[in-house]
Design an enzyme around this catalytic site. Structure first.
Site, PDB file in Angstrom:
ATOM      1  N   LYS A 173       3.880   5.557 -43.700  1.00 66.67           N
ATOM      2  CA  LYS A 173       2.830   4.673 -44.232  1.00 66.67           C
ATOM      3  C   LYS A 173       1.849   5.465 -45.087  1.00 66.67           C
ATOM      4  O   LYS A 173       1.472   6.578 -44.741  1.00 66.67           O
ATOM      5  CB  LYS A 173       2.075   4.014 -43.074  1.00 66.67           C
ATOM      6  CG  LYS A 173       2.927   3.085 -42.239  1.00 66.67           C
ATOM      7  CD  LYS A 173       2.179   2.563 -41.028  1.00 66.67           C
ATOM      8  CE  LYS A 173       1.894   3.637 -40.014  1.00 66.67           C
ATOM      9  NZ  LYS A 173       1.368   3.120 -38.745  1.00 66.67           N
ATOM     10  N   THR A 204     -10.122  -2.287 -41.636  1.00 62.68           N
ATOM     11  CA  THR A 204      -8.698  -1.941 -41.549  1.00 62.68           C
ATOM     12  C   THR A 204      -8.315  -1.515 -40.127  1.00 62.68           C
ATOM     13  O   THR A 204      -7.373  -0.763 -39.950  1.00 62.68           O
ATOM     14  CB  THR A 204      -8.368  -0.798 -42.527  1.00 62.68           C
ATOM     15  OG1 THR A 204      -9.282   0.290 -42.257  1.00 62.68           O
ATOM     16  CG2 THR A 204      -8.486  -1.218 -43.977  1.00 62.68           C
ATOM     17  N   GLY A 206      -6.473  -1.527 -36.877  1.00 57.72           N
ATOM     18  CA  GLY A 206      -5.226  -2.114 -36.367  1.00 57.72           C
ATOM     19  C   GLY A 206      -4.174  -2.425 -37.414  1.00 57.72           C
ATOM     20  O   GLY A 206      -3.213  -3.150 -37.123  1.00 57.72           O
ATOM     21  N   THR A 207      -4.316  -1.866 -38.599  1.00 55.08           N
ATOM     22  CA  THR A 207      -3.329  -2.161 -39.659  1.00 55.08           C
ATOM     23  C   THR A 207      -1.936  -1.653 -39.267  1.00 55.08           C
ATOM     24  O   THR A 207      -0.936  -2.330 -39.496  1.00 55.08           O
ATOM     25  CB  THR A 207      -3.743  -1.523 -41.003  1.00 55.08           C
ATOM     26  OG1 THR A 207      -4.077  -0.147 -40.771  1.00 55.08           O
ATOM     27  CG2 THR A 207      -4.927  -2.234 -41.609  1.00 55.08           C
ATOM     28  N   GLY A 208      -1.900  -0.470 -38.676  1.00 49.98           N
ATOM     29  CA  GLY A 208      -0.607   0.110 -38.302  1.00 49.98           C
ATOM     30  C   GLY A 208       0.065  -0.684 -37.186  1.00 49.98           C
ATOM     31  O   GLY A 208       1.276  -0.923 -37.221  1.00 49.98           O
ATOM     32  N   CYS A 209      -0.739  -1.110 -36.203  1.00 46.57           N
ATOM     33  CA  CYS A 209      -0.206  -1.919 -35.089  1.00 46.57           C
ATOM     34  C   CYS A 209       0.379  -3.220 -35.636  1.00 46.57           C
ATOM     35  O   CYS A 209       1.471  -3.655 -35.254  1.00 46.57           O
ATOM     36  CB  CYS A 209      -1.317  -2.276 -34.097  1.00 46.57           C
ATOM     37  SG  CYS A 209      -2.201  -0.851 -33.445  1.00 46.57           S
TER      38      CYS A 209
HETATM   39  N1  LIG Z   1      -7.066  -0.404 -47.814  1.00 48.99           N
HETATM   40  C1  LIG Z   1      -5.782  -0.803 -47.795  1.00 48.99           C
HETATM   41  N2  LIG Z   1      -5.319  -1.699 -48.709  1.00 48.99           N
HETATM   42  C2  LIG Z   1      -4.055  -2.119 -48.700  1.00 48.99           C
HETATM   43  N3  LIG Z   1      -3.132  -1.709 -47.802  1.00 48.99           N
HETATM   44  C3  LIG Z   1      -3.510  -0.821 -46.860  1.00 48.99           C
HETATM   45  C4  LIG Z   1      -4.846  -0.326 -46.798  1.00 48.99           C
HETATM   46  N4  LIG Z   1      -4.955   0.533 -45.741  1.00 48.99           N
HETATM   47  C5  LIG Z   1      -3.724   0.557 -45.162  1.00 48.99           C
HETATM   48  N5  LIG Z   1      -2.856  -0.229 -45.838  1.00 48.99           N
HETATM   49  C6  LIG Z   1      -1.456  -0.489 -45.487  1.00 48.99           C
HETATM   50  O1  LIG Z   1      -1.456  -0.923 -44.126  1.00 48.99           O
HETATM   51  C7  LIG Z   1      -0.325  -0.421 -43.444  1.00 48.99           C
HETATM   52  C8  LIG Z   1      -0.796   0.455 -42.264  1.00 48.99           C
HETATM   53  O2  LIG Z   1      -1.044   1.759 -42.781  1.00 48.99           O
HETATM   54  P1  LIG Z   1      -1.993   2.873 -42.221  1.00 48.99           P
HETATM   55  O3  LIG Z   1      -1.548   4.129 -42.879  1.00 48.99           O
HETATM   56  O4  LIG Z   1      -3.408   2.429 -42.398  1.00 48.99           O
HETATM   57  O5  LIG Z   1      -1.614   2.823 -40.678  1.00 48.99           O
HETATM   58  P2  LIG Z   1      -2.355   3.443 -39.449  1.00 48.99           P
HETATM   59  O6  LIG Z   1      -3.175   4.611 -39.834  1.00 48.99           O
HETATM   60  O7  LIG Z   1      -1.282   3.674 -38.422  1.00 48.99           O
HETATM   61  O8  LIG Z   1      -3.288   2.256 -38.978  1.00 48.99           O
HETATM   62  P3  LIG Z   1      -4.169   2.102 -37.608  1.00 48.99           P
HETATM   63  O9  LIG Z   1      -4.192   3.438 -36.911  1.00 48.99           O
HETATM   64  O10 LIG Z   1      -5.503   1.608 -38.039  1.00 48.99           O
HETATM   65  O11 LIG Z   1      -3.479   1.050 -36.801  1.00 48.99           O
HETATM   66  C9  LIG Z   1       0.495   0.343 -44.489  1.00 48.99           C
HETATM   67  O12 LIG Z   1       1.452  -0.516 -45.065  1.00 48.99           O
HETATM   68  C10 LIG Z   1      -0.560   0.762 -45.500  1.00 48.99           C
HETATM   69  O13 LIG Z   1       0.018   1.022 -46.740  1.00 48.99           O
HETATM   70  C1  LIG Z   2      -4.956   0.546 -27.972  1.00 48.28           C
HETATM   71  C2  LIG Z   2      -4.834   1.062 -29.355  1.00 48.28           C
HETATM   72  N1  LIG Z   2      -3.591   1.246 -29.875  1.00 48.28           N
HETATM   73  C3  LIG Z   2      -3.460   1.720 -31.136  1.00 48.28           C
HETATM   74  C4  LIG Z   2      -4.560   2.024 -31.908  1.00 48.28           C
HETATM   75  C5  LIG Z   2      -4.388   2.599 -33.293  1.00 48.28           C
HETATM   76  O1  LIG Z   2      -4.882   1.817 -34.237  1.00 48.28           O
HETATM   77  C6  LIG Z   2      -5.845   1.789 -31.340  1.00 48.28           C
HETATM   78  N2  LIG Z   2      -6.986   2.045 -32.028  1.00 48.28           N
HETATM   79  N3  LIG Z   2      -5.937   1.310 -30.063  1.00 48.28           N
END
Ligand SMILES: Nc1ncnc2c1ncn2[C@@H]1O[C@H](COP(=O)(O)OP(=O)(O)OP(=O)(O)O)[C@@H](O)[C@H]1O
Ligand SMILES: Cc1ncc(CO)c(N)n1
Length: 268
Positions: A173, A204, A206-209
């Protein structure tokens, strides 16, 4: 109805973890189930404390679900400890789920460790080889491989290094880049860039979750992995574009944008 199971931590603030996963499953039209590995006292600003759930109850939750209900796909998020990694990995040897989406959650946005340092080896050795797809962000991929990511070529090298750990495929990502959040999908043979456009918002959390759960939901529905990733990228983009201004830190994404809009529920 198709089903998906999340094995992850609880976020009291509702934006990440189990809560985000279940919302994403529902938004994608899949019946969601959960195995809770840890409780975090968390809001949009910080993780205040974490309590790991007793290992026997984690095991019981997994068995209670799999012994009774068909599980079409599994998403894995926060695992917290190496003992939890052991239990989850061993249960997969027994139940052998068709699809496993592994989000290798390590550190919260505020810098709190959600996976103990000593559990990283267990994650690499036991969980990564079982994953249909692993979805690291840039810092997680750096920790897993020891490669510092600066260029597109580094991203390609990192995907290959993660494949060498036994992953069938990798979605690296790009949310942590300074430019547009382009993700790189390596299907095990070919590389595909999944392009994104940066949305300028602090919301942003929880975007990854959300992304990994949407992928699991689509796999559960029988969609191909590549299409599941593309559908989920578009879903997370909309969810970030219409994110909710709740709390004083990183607010949550909006899983039900169209539904809320239609019912006139989204107010500033
Ligand atoms: N500001 C943004 N605008 C558009 N897309 C974004 C943005 N930030 C993240 N993304 C997209 O959201 C998805 C999650 O990516 P990210 O790298 O933020 O995950 P993460 O760090 O595991 O997230 P988190 O730890 O907050 O759950 C990816 O597809 C990324 O490209
Ligand atoms: C419980 C939990 N899982 C995953 C993440 C990563 O976004 C968070 N902040 N909290």
């Amino acid at each position: 109805m198709k089903t998906a199971l999340t094995i992850a931590g609880s976020d009291s603030g509702g934006g990440a973890g189990i809560q985000a996963d279940l919302k994403a499953f529902a938004a994608q039209g899949v019946f969601g189930m959960s195995v809770i590995t840890a409780i975090t006292a968390q809001n949009t600003k910080e993780v205040r404390s974490v309590q790991n759930i007793d290992l026997s109850i984690i095991q019981d939750q997994i068995e209670a679900v799999f012994d009774d209900i068909r599980v079409d796909a599994v998403k894995i998020g926060m695992l917290s400890s190496s003992e939890t990694v052991d239990i989850v990995a061993n249960s997969f040897k027994k139940y052998d789920p068709s699809f496993i989406v592994l989000d290798p959650v390590m550190v919260s946005k505020g810098g709190h460790h959600l996976l103990q340092e000593e559990a990283i080896t267990a994650l690499k050795e036991q969980m990564i080889p079982l994953a249909t797809v692993i979805t690291p962000n840039i810092p997680e991929a750096e920790v897993l491989t020891g490669i510092r990511i600066q260029s597109d070529q580094d991203q390609i090298d990192v995907c290959r290094a993660i494949q060498a750990l036994g992953a069938k495929s990798v979605l690296l990502k790009g949310g942590h880049h300074s430019g547009d959040p382009n993700d790189l999908f390596f299907d095990g043979t070919d590389f595909h860039w999944i392009y994104g456009e940066r949305i300028h918002t602090k919301n942003t959390h929880g975007t990854g979750c959300t992304l990994s759960s949407a992928i699991a939901a689509n796999l559960a529905k029988g969609v191909s992995l590549k299409d599941s990733i593309e559908i989920s990228k578009s879903y997370i983009t909309t969810a970030i574009k219409h994110s909710l201004n709740l709390g004083h830190g990183h607010g949550p994404t909006n899983h039900f944008y169209e539904l809320y809009e239609k019912a006139n529920l989204v107010k500033a």
